[in-house]
Design a protein around this motif. Structure first.
Motif, short mmCIF file in Angstrom:
data_model
loop_
_atom_site.label_atom_id
_atom_site.label_comp_id
_atom_site.label_asym_id
_atom_site.label_seq_id
_atom_site.Cartn_x
_atom_site.Cartn_y
_atom_site.Cartn_z
N VAL A 54 33.56 15.97 24.50
CA VAL A 54 32.56 16.06 23.75
C VAL A 54 31.75 16.07 23.00
CG1 VAL A 54 31.54 18.44 22.65
CG2 VAL A 54 33.23 18.64 25.00
N ALA A 55 32.98 15.31 21.90
CA ALA A 55 32.86 14.47 20.66
C ALA A 55 32.25 13.13 21.29
CB ALA A 55 34.14 14.58 19.73
N TRP A 56 32.14 12.39 22.20
CA TRP A 56 32.24 11.25 22.54
C TRP A 56 30.86 11.49 23.12
CZ3 TRP A 56 30.22 9.66 28.11
CH2 TRP A 56 30.36 8.54 28.16
N ALA A 57 30.74 12.35 24.11
CA ALA A 57 29.23 12.36 24.84
C ALA A 57 27.71 12.62 24.05
CB ALA A 57 28.84 13.79 25.79
N ILE A 58 28.54 13.33 22.56
CA ILE A 58 27.59 13.66 21.32
C ILE A 58 27.44 12.51 20.37
CG2 ILE A 58 27.38 14.96 18.70
CD1 ILE A 58 28.76 17.22 20.50
N ARG A 59 28.37 11.30 20.67
CA ARG A 59 27.84 9.92 20.09
C ARG A 59 26.95 9.62 20.06
NH1 ARG A 59 33.55 7.68 19.69
NH2 ARG A 59 33.76 9.61 18.31
N VAL A 60 27.49 9.70 22.16
CA VAL A 60 26.61 8.33 22.45
C VAL A 60 25.08 9.64 22.93
CG1 VAL A 60 25.96 7.76 24.77
CG2 VAL A 60 28.52 7.53 24.54
N LEU A 61 25.05 10.40 22.37
CA LEU A 61 23.42 10.39 22.74
C LEU A 61 22.67 10.47 21.44
CD1 LEU A 61 24.52 14.80 24.62
CD2 LEU A 61 22.76 12.58 24.88
N ARG A 62 24.14 10.71 20.31
CA ARG A 62 22.86 10.45 18.45
C ARG A 62 22.89 8.75 18.92
NH1 ARG A 62 27.24 13.36 14.54
NH2 ARG A 62 26.47 15.64 14.67
N ARG A 63 23.75 8.02 19.38
CA ARG A 63 22.96 6.94 19.45
C ARG A 63 22.23 6.33 20.06
NH1 ARG A 63 28.97 3.71 20.52
NH2 ARG A 63 30.09 4.13 17.66
N ARG A 64 21.92 7.45 21.38
CA ARG A 64 20.34 6.61 22.32
C ARG A 64 19.39 7.65 21.37
NH1 ARG A 64 22.24 7.92 27.95
NH2 ARG A 64 23.88 6.63 28.48
N SER A 65 19.51 7.93 20.77
CA SER A 65 17.48 9.18 20.16
C SER A 65 17.92 8.08 18.71
CB SER A 65 18.28 10.75 19.92
OG SER A 65 19.18 10.28 18.39
N ARG A 66 18.85 7.07 18.03
CA ARG A 66 19.14 6.66 16.64
C ARG A 66 17.68 5.49 16.95
NH1 ARG A 66 24.38 7.61 13.61
NH2 ARG A 66 24.05 9.36 13.30
#
Length: 64
Positions: free
Chosen positions: A39-51
């Motif tokens: 879950v932490a990895w998925a959140i990190r990936v989504l945050r990087r994409r949104s930024r």
């Protein structure tokens, strides 16, 4: 003699039950830790994409 064997059986089963509880607790801990890491990895990936898709302040200055 029969009572002694019964008590010995209870102690033996008790220790094996405790061993199974310890093994299951270790497995559950590993599964939960793995899920939390995923879950932490998925959140990190989504945050990087949104930024990455947000326009930078330089883009606003160039447009003005």
């Amino acid at each position: 003699m029969m009572i002694h064997e019964a008590i010995d059986t209870i102690f033996t089963l008790g220790w094996s039950l405790l061993a199974w509880i310890a093994v299951l607790a270790a497995l559950v801990t590993a599964v939960l830790f793995g899920a939390a890491a995923a879950v932490a990895w998925a959140i990190r990936v989504l945050r990087r994409r949104s930024r990455r898709h947000r326009p930078s302040p330089d883009d606003y200055e160039e447009a003005a």
